[in-house]
Design an enzyme around this catalytic site. Structure first.
Site, PDB file in Angstrom:
ATOM      1  N   HIS B  80       0.849  -1.199   0.000  1.00 13.96           N
ATOM      2  CA  HIS B  80       0.000   0.000   0.000  1.00 13.96           C
ATOM      3  C   HIS B  80       0.883   1.247   0.000  1.00 13.96           C
ATOM      4  O   HIS B  80       0.699   2.143  -0.822  1.00 13.96           O
ATOM      5  CB  HIS B  80      -0.936   0.001   1.209  1.00 13.96           C
ATOM      6  CG  HIS B  80      -1.579   1.333   1.480  1.00 13.96           C
ATOM      7  ND1 HIS B  80      -2.561   1.862   0.670  1.00 13.96           N
ATOM      8  CD2 HIS B  80      -1.355   2.271   2.449  1.00 13.96           C
ATOM      9  CE1 HIS B  80      -2.925   3.055   1.139  1.00 13.96           C
ATOM     10  NE2 HIS B  80      -2.198   3.324   2.218  1.00 13.96           N
ATOM     11  N   ASP B 109       6.911  20.068 -27.417  1.00 11.74           N
ATOM     12  CA  ASP B 109       7.018  18.766 -26.757  1.00 11.74           C
ATOM     13  C   ASP B 109       8.098  18.864 -25.688  1.00 11.74           C
ATOM     14  O   ASP B 109       8.679  19.932 -25.489  1.00 11.74           O
ATOM     15  CB  ASP B 109       7.370  17.665 -27.771  1.00 11.74           C
ATOM     16  CG  ASP B 109       6.866  16.295 -27.302  1.00 11.74           C
ATOM     17  OD1 ASP B 109       6.943  16.025 -26.097  1.00 11.74           O
ATOM     18  OD2 ASP B 109       6.396  15.509 -28.138  1.00 11.74           O
ATOM     19  N   TRP B 145       7.237   0.171   3.681  1.00 10.80           N
ATOM     20  CA  TRP B 145       7.789   0.789   2.462  1.00 10.80           C
ATOM     21  C   TRP B 145       9.218   1.227   2.689  1.00 10.80           C
ATOM     22  O   TRP B 145       9.956   1.469   1.746  1.00 10.80           O
ATOM     23  CB  TRP B 145       6.910   1.950   1.984  1.00 10.80           C
ATOM     24  CG  TRP B 145       7.227   3.287   2.573  1.00 10.80           C
ATOM     25  CD1 TRP B 145       6.874   3.736   3.805  1.00 10.80           C
ATOM     26  CD2 TRP B 145       7.954   4.362   1.957  1.00 10.80           C
ATOM     27  NE1 TRP B 145       7.329   5.008   3.999  1.00 10.80           N
ATOM     28  CE2 TRP B 145       7.989   5.427   2.881  1.00 10.80           C
ATOM     29  CE3 TRP B 145       8.571   4.536   0.709  1.00 10.80           C
ATOM     30  CZ2 TRP B 145       8.630   6.639   2.613  1.00 10.80           C
ATOM     31  CZ3 TRP B 145       9.202   5.734   0.450  1.00 10.80           C
ATOM     32  CH2 TRP B 145       9.232   6.782   1.393  1.00 10.80           C
ATOM     33  N   SER B 175      13.065   5.276 -14.301  1.00 12.63           N
ATOM     34  CA  SER B 175      12.030   6.073 -14.953  1.00 12.63           C
ATOM     35  C   SER B 175      12.041   7.506 -14.438  1.00 12.63           C
ATOM     36  O   SER B 175      12.014   8.467 -15.209  1.00 12.63           O
ATOM     37  CB  SER B 175      10.669   5.408 -14.701  1.00 12.63           C
ATOM     38  OG  SER B 175       9.629   6.334 -14.821  1.00 12.63           O
ATOM     39  N   SER B 176      12.112   7.655 -13.112  1.00 13.00           N
ATOM     40  CA  SER B 176      12.092   8.994 -12.528  1.00 13.00           C
ATOM     41  C   SER B 176      13.327   9.796 -12.914  1.00 13.00           C
ATOM     42  O   SER B 176      13.239  10.993 -13.201  1.00 13.00           O
ATOM     43  CB  SER B 176      12.021   8.918 -11.006  1.00 13.00           C
ATOM     44  OG  SER B 176      10.893   8.229 -10.601  1.00 13.00           O
ATOM     45  N   HIS B 259      13.459  11.666   2.654  1.00  8.70           N
ATOM     46  CA  HIS B 259      12.889  12.964   2.957  1.00  8.70           C
ATOM     47  C   HIS B 259      12.735  13.863   1.735  1.00  8.70           C
ATOM     48  O   HIS B 259      11.675  14.432   1.526  1.00  8.70           O
ATOM     49  CB  HIS B 259      13.542  13.688   4.124  1.00  8.70           C
ATOM     50  CG  HIS B 259      12.541  14.640   4.682  1.00  8.70           C
ATOM     51  ND1 HIS B 259      11.506  14.226   5.475  1.00  8.70           N
ATOM     52  CD2 HIS B 259      12.323  15.945   4.433  1.00  8.70           C
ATOM     53  CE1 HIS B 259      10.703  15.245   5.714  1.00  8.70           C
ATOM     54  NE2 HIS B 259      11.168  16.293   5.100  1.00  8.70           N
ATOM     55  N   GLU B 261      12.101  12.838  -1.018  1.00  3.63           N
ATOM     56  CA  GLU B 261      10.954  12.231  -1.692  1.00  3.63           C
ATOM     57  C   GLU B 261       9.651  12.909  -1.259  1.00  3.63           C
ATOM     58  O   GLU B 261       8.738  13.115  -2.058  1.00  3.63           O
ATOM     59  CB  GLU B 261      10.913  10.727  -1.376  1.00  3.63           C
ATOM     60  CG  GLU B 261       9.670   9.995  -1.846  1.00  3.63           C
ATOM     61  CD  GLU B 261       9.566   9.885  -3.357  1.00  3.63           C
ATOM     62  OE1 GLU B 261      10.612   9.996  -4.021  1.00  3.63           O
ATOM     63  OE2 GLU B 261       8.445   9.699  -3.855  1.00  3.63           O
ATOM     64  N   TYR B 263       9.284  15.947  -0.556  1.00  2.00           N
ATOM     65  CA  TYR B 263       9.157  17.200  -1.304  1.00  2.00           C
ATOM     66  C   TYR B 263       8.948  16.944  -2.788  1.00  2.00           C
ATOM     67  O   TYR B 263       8.355  17.756  -3.482  1.00  2.00           O
ATOM     68  CB  TYR B 263      10.368  18.095  -1.032  1.00  2.00           C
ATOM     69  CG  TYR B 263      10.416  18.432   0.428  1.00  2.00           C
ATOM     70  CD1 TYR B 263       9.374  19.162   0.996  1.00  2.00           C
ATOM     71  CD2 TYR B 263      11.412  17.958   1.256  1.00  2.00           C
ATOM     72  CE1 TYR B 263       9.342  19.408   2.347  1.00  2.00           C
ATOM     73  CE2 TYR B 263      11.383  18.201   2.614  1.00  2.00           C
ATOM     74  CZ  TYR B 263      10.345  18.931   3.156  1.00  2.00           C
ATOM     75  OH  TYR B 263      10.299  19.162   4.490  1.00  2.00           O
ATOM     76  N   SER B 274      -1.072  26.902  -6.552  1.00  2.00           N
ATOM     77  CA  SER B 274      -0.841  28.311  -6.900  1.00  2.00           C
ATOM     78  C   SER B 274      -1.645  28.692  -8.133  1.00  2.00           C
ATOM     79  O   SER B 274      -2.229  29.780  -8.196  1.00  2.00           O
ATOM     80  CB  SER B 274       0.647  28.557  -7.154  1.00  2.00           C
ATOM     81  OG  SER B 274       1.396  28.221  -6.008  1.00  2.00           O
ATOM     82  N   HIS B 308      15.573  13.361  10.980  1.00  2.00           N
ATOM     83  CA  HIS B 308      14.439  13.552  11.878  1.00  2.00           C
ATOM     84  C   HIS B 308      13.486  12.345  11.828  1.00  2.00           C
ATOM     85  O   HIS B 308      12.557  12.280  12.620  1.00  2.00           O
ATOM     86  CB  HIS B 308      13.712  14.890  11.631  1.00  2.00           C
ATOM     87  CG  HIS B 308      12.944  14.980  10.358  1.00  2.00           C
ATOM     88  ND1 HIS B 308      12.706  16.173   9.721  1.00  2.00           N
ATOM     89  CD2 HIS B 308      12.349  14.044   9.590  1.00  2.00           C
ATOM     90  CE1 HIS B 308      11.997  15.950   8.632  1.00  2.00           C
ATOM     91  NE2 HIS B 308      11.776  14.673   8.536  1.00  2.00           N
ATOM     92  N   HIS B 309      13.766  11.418  10.914  1.00  2.00           N
ATOM     93  CA  HIS B 309      13.011  10.166  10.940  1.00  2.00           C
ATOM     94  C   HIS B 309      13.651   9.167  11.904  1.00  2.00           C
ATOM     95  O   HIS B 309      13.162   8.062  12.056  1.00  2.00           O
ATOM     96  CB  HIS B 309      12.978   9.544   9.544  1.00  2.00           C
ATOM     97  CG  HIS B 309      12.271  10.403   8.531  1.00  2.00           C
ATOM     98  ND1 HIS B 309      10.944  10.266   8.241  1.00  2.00           N
ATOM     99  CD2 HIS B 309      12.704  11.431   7.766  1.00  2.00           C
ATOM    100  CE1 HIS B 309      10.589  11.162   7.328  1.00  2.00           C
ATOM    101  NE2 HIS B 309      11.636  11.878   7.029  1.00  2.00           N
ATOM    102  N   THR B 334       7.755  27.204   3.896  1.00  2.00           N
ATOM    103  CA  THR B 334       6.394  26.681   3.757  1.00  2.00           C
ATOM    104  C   THR B 334       5.389  27.740   4.188  1.00  2.00           C
ATOM    105  O   THR B 334       4.346  27.938   3.558  1.00  2.00           O
ATOM    106  CB  THR B 334       6.214  25.407   4.600  1.00  2.00           C
ATOM    107  OG1 THR B 334       7.355  24.577   4.409  1.00  2.00           O
ATOM    108  CG2 THR B 334       4.982  24.652   4.195  1.00  2.00           C
ATOM    109  N   LYS B 337       4.811  30.229   1.593  1.00  2.00           N
ATOM    110  CA  LYS B 337       3.870  29.782   0.565  1.00  2.00           C
ATOM    111  C   LYS B 337       2.430  29.912   1.054  1.00  2.00           C
ATOM    112  O   LYS B 337       1.567  30.431   0.349  1.00  2.00           O
ATOM    113  CB  LYS B 337       4.161  28.325   0.169  1.00  2.00           C
ATOM    114  CG  LYS B 337       5.544  28.144  -0.407  1.00  2.00           C
ATOM    115  CD  LYS B 337       5.631  26.950  -1.331  1.00  2.00           C
ATOM    116  CE  LYS B 337       4.878  27.168  -2.599  1.00  2.00           C
ATOM    117  NZ  LYS B 337       5.608  27.952  -3.587  1.00  2.00           N
ATOM    118  N   ARG B 456       2.074   1.855  15.269  1.00  2.00           N
ATOM    119  CA  ARG B 456       1.753   1.676  13.856  1.00  2.00           C
ATOM    120  C   ARG B 456       2.209   0.292  13.385  1.00  2.00           C
ATOM    121  O   ARG B 456       2.950  -0.394  14.072  1.00  2.00           O
ATOM    122  CB  ARG B 456       2.402   2.774  13.024  1.00  2.00           C
ATOM    123  CG  ARG B 456       3.917   2.727  13.032  1.00  2.00           C
ATOM    124  CD  ARG B 456       4.544   3.941  12.374  1.00  2.00           C
ATOM    125  NE  ARG B 456       4.455   3.869  10.924  1.00  2.00           N
ATOM    126  CZ  ARG B 456       5.297   4.493  10.098  1.00  2.00           C
ATOM    127  NH1 ARG B 456       6.284   5.241  10.588  1.00  2.00           N
ATOM    128  NH2 ARG B 456       5.161   4.400   8.808  1.00  2.00           N
TER     129      ARG B 456
END
Lengths: 252, 548
Positions: B80, B109, B145, B175-176, B259, B261, B263, B274, B308-309, B334, B337, B456
């Site tokens: 998931h 293109d 994950w 791919s990315s 991390h 990721e 963002y 926006s 921080h994880h 942030t 924004k 969790r």
């Protein structure tokens, strides 16, 4: 003005080939009889698609070759950044363990590495970097196609000698010290990091071979020679990574 | 006068109709078609990932439920998470990026159309490998994950499912990376003549910064995955504690990717919001340069916060302090924004269309999710909240309430552009409220569960958590209905022939916005623009700042 990119089957086929190839590796390692077949089909499929893809590009009309070359150059350099990031992950792993975790290096059970043979190999690889540069300047600055081809052959030869020396050294370590990729953390670093680099050297050789063939076929001019640039930068990158590797694994 | 531009003759031009249509999609190099394929792929995977969420919530509807075996629960949980991030959020954002970035900068293109197609097609074997891993002997990867070692090592998880998980992510990663190279070169080289970087719409800026994040973060994951793979298949010692290795190293490498990721999936969402807020407030976006700087700042600081994880893993006090401080620093850009969005809406002539509802909902949910982030960036609080449902609630607030809500806003906003038809405003209002309230309910309650101490990633819980868990499951129900309604609306709208063709600017927003997506036809022709756009089509007159 009216340029719309034509359709192509190759991206789809190349992607499927890569998927089958990777599935093949899993199947192979878990002992499935399908593994070898998947590896074969996937490998041939992916490689064949890339060749088909490249051939297709050659036959196409290019709207603005100057701009295309700028974009290709830039795209390739950005791609090299992500290549560097992969190696950075390995180096980060290595230095974290050596500096923060292990109290002494090499760990018990790993031999002190001989530096003589790798040092000569390093010199050979760096020399090939010089010959690659000469090849490029011969072609780009003087338009000397045959001279460029000769220097490319020299580069490929030196790179092959480098790979052979590396393989020889691995053989010695295995035979006399019983030192493999499974022997201590040091063995893992030595074989996997230099092995991963060797894969890049191999890719570089293939790139040079392609440049050679394209010079032979007259595909490149002193003005448009993206493949030459790409192979050259790739080679500089491979050299640079090796210098770090040699320093990290063998010298300190 | 408009020049006629014809589609080139192709090898399948003379094939019978259905075959030719299939061949067209399989071989296309048009960024719009590839973008749509990304979006369809993401939608299909969202159905799979959403069904998995449903299985998880069914299992957790009552304590000691036997709906899923504990092992299967772990597999479903792992897939998931992986699917929602790599096969739903990223492809959907890449889809909108593919479709919109070339149009917004006035290009025909992407820089490398075939490479673009390759990036998309790589996701197909990647997704197949991931889903097929559920059916192999030993089951799918089940280490979450994040696949922490040593749990994900051969010793504790011998199933080939883990190796398939790794290869699947290798393909998705490739791919990315190739996609990121494409986005960067497209943005740098393909802008219409005269368009300066600081004139690019914010969605383009957001994707540009995201692409640079992908370029450096994803390869680090690929490197770590390769090490895990050689450990598993070749018996190397990268993550073997018995060989003196540090068990934390995987976490460092993973979160150095993980991390950024976060963002990678939120910055393009910022870009979408926006556009939508400005459009329906009938104003220009407030503080454009500040917004660009904030995106870049988030991208850069995002690299310095990964540990921080890992506050509970015994890092040194100095590391704790630094990583905590940097994490809180992210609140500044942030905040820039969020305030700019509010200032954009402030005093505007607001139209509460469906995309606008989602965009405003995004701001609300994102602030709530961000607040939870401030809690977790605080070391003493994190020590007690780590690995509880508080964390699950937090990241679902920003993923579902942030990225997914932004994606829904984008879907409703650009659907008329892509298909020439509007989605139903009436149903859209239902979709919005059901989804908004569902997210609010599910993930708010998860925070409470976490504070009360529910861990969790466990297939059951103590009986006193039952009521709250049933509320979470009820919230899932609301989101599910919203999703089904949206799916129904999309299918219905696509099957119905539009009454009349839509104008280039169906929302009537371009007088103020001046972005090129509303200049070309809806849907755009294969070549996007009949004539290369000129600066007067995107440049605002100096006095436009005050004009409303």
């Amino acid at each position: 003005m009216s340029h719309v990119s034509p359709p192509s089957f190759w991206p789809l086929l190349a992607a499927l080939g890569a998927g089958i190839l990777f599935s093949g590796i899993v199947l192979y390692f878990y002992g499935s009889p399908l593994g070898t077949w998947a590896l074969l089909i996937g490998g041939v499929g992916a490689l064949g698609s890339l060749i088909g893809w490249a051939t297709e590009i050659l036959t196409q009309h290019v709207h603005d070759p100057d701009e295309l070359q700028r974009m290709l150059n830039r795209g390739f350099l950005f791609f090299l950044i992500s290549e560097a990031a992969i190696f950075a992950a390995f180096f980060a792993h290595y230095y974290y363990q050596r500096l923060l975790v292990f109290e002494s290096w090499p760990p018990a059970g790993a031999p002190e590495l001989e530096t003589q043979l790798p040092a000569i190999a390093t010199l050979i690889l760096l020399t090939s970097g010089v010959t690659a540069r000469i090849a490029r300047s011969r072609f780009v600055q003087r338009g000397a196609r045959s001279a460029a081809k000769t220097w490319i052959l020299v580069t490929i030869a030196l790179a092959s000698i480098f790979l052979a020396m590396e393989a020889y050294e691995w053989g010695l370590l295995k035979e006399f010290d019983n030192f493999t990729h499974q022997t201590t953390m040091a063995g893992t670093y030595l074989y996997i990091m230099t092995g991963f680099h060797a894969l890049h050297v191999l890719t570089g050789i293939v790139l040079w071979a392609l440049v050679y063939v394209r010079l032979e076929l007259g595909h490149m001019s002193p003005k448009y020679h993206f493949a030459f640039n790409a192979a050259g930068w790739y080679w500089d990158f491979v050299d640079l990574v090796w210098v770090f590797l040699f320093f990290s694994i063998y010298l300190i | 006068m408009a020049q006629t531009i014809q589609q080139p003759m192709t090898f399948y031009s003379r094939w019978p109709k259905p075959l030719a249509v299939i061949a067209d999609w399989l071989t296309t190099t048009d960024h719009k078609k590839i973008g749509i394929m990304y979006l369809v792929y993401s939608l299909l995977m969202a159905i799979v990932g959403g069904a998995m969420a449903g299985m998880i919530r069914t299992q957790l509807a009552v304590p000691d439920n036997t709906f899923l075996r504990p092992e299967l629960y772990n597999e479903i949980l792992t897939l998931h998470g992986t699917i929602m991030i790599f096969f739903v959020a990223m492809p959907a954002l890449a889809g909108f990026g593919n479709y919109l970035v070339p149009i917004l900068i006035g290009a025909r293109d992407m820089a490398f159309p075939r490479l673009n197609a390759f990036s998309f097609w790589l996701l197909v074997p990647s997704g197949i490998l991931m889903l097929a891993s559920l059916f192999v002997e030993g089951g799918a990867a089940a280490a979450g994950w994040t696949s922490y070692t040593p749990l994900a090592s051969k010793q504790y998880m011998a199933t080939p499912g883990v190796d398939m998980w790794i290869f699947s992510l290798h393909l998705a990663g490739l791919s990315s990376i190739l996609g990121a190279v494409n986005f960067i070169v497209t943005t740098l080289n393909m802008r219409a003549p005269g368009m300066r970087m600081m004139e690019m719409p914010l969605f383009v800026w957001a994707w540009f910064v995201t692409a640079t994040l992908i370029l450096v973060a994803i390869p680090v994951l690929s490197g770590a995955l390769t090490m895990l793979l050689t450990d598993r298949l070749l018996g190397t010692n990268f993550f073997k504690i018995s060989e003196g290795g540090d068990p934390l190293l995987w976490q460092h490498l993973f979160w150095f990717f993980g991390h950024p990721e976060v963002y990678i999936v939120i910055l393009p969402s910022f870009g979408i919001i926006s556009h939508v807020l400005a459009a329906f407030a009938h104003k220009r976006i407030f503080g454009y340069p500040g917004m660009v700087i904030a995106i870049a700042a988030i991208g850069i600081v995002g690299y310095l916060v990964w540990a921080h994880h890992m506050f509970t893993t015994g890092l040194s006090t100095l590391s704790l302090l630094l990583f905590s401080a940097f994490s809180m620093v992210i609140a500044i850009p942030t905040g820039v924004k969020v305030w700019s969005w509010l200032a954009t809406v402030w005093g505007g002539t607001i139209r509460f269309t469906t995309p606008m509802k989602f965009a405003l909902g995004f701001v609300a949910l994102f602030i709530l999710g961000g607040m939870g982030g401030i809690f977790l960036a605080n070391v003493p609080l994190d020590l007690s909240l780590h690995d509880t449902y508080f964390v699950v609630g937090h990241f679902h607030y920003v993923f579902a309430g942030g990225t997914v809500v932004a994606l829904l806003a984008a879907t409703y906003f650009w659907f008329p552009k892509m298909t020439g038809r509007f989605l139903s405003e009436k149903l859209g209002t239902w979709v919005f409220w059901l989804f908004f309230l569902g997210v609010l309910l599910s993930f708010m309650v998860m925070h409470f569960l976490g504070i009360l101490g529910m861990p969790r990633r466990v297939y059951t819980y103590r009986p006193e958590f039952t009521t709250l868990n049933q509320l979470v499951t009820a919230g899932y129900g609301l989101q599910l209905i919203a999703g089904l309604l949206l799916l129904f609306d999309i299918l219905r709208t696509l099957l119905r022939k539009p009454a009349r063709p839509l104008p280039p600017d169906p929302w009537g927003v371009n007088e103020v916005q001046k972005t090129l997506d509303w200049v070309t036809a809806s849907p755009p022709p294969p070549y996007n623009f009949e004539r290369t756009p000129t600066p007067d089509q995107w440049r605002h007159a100096p006095s436009a700042e005050v004009a409303r």
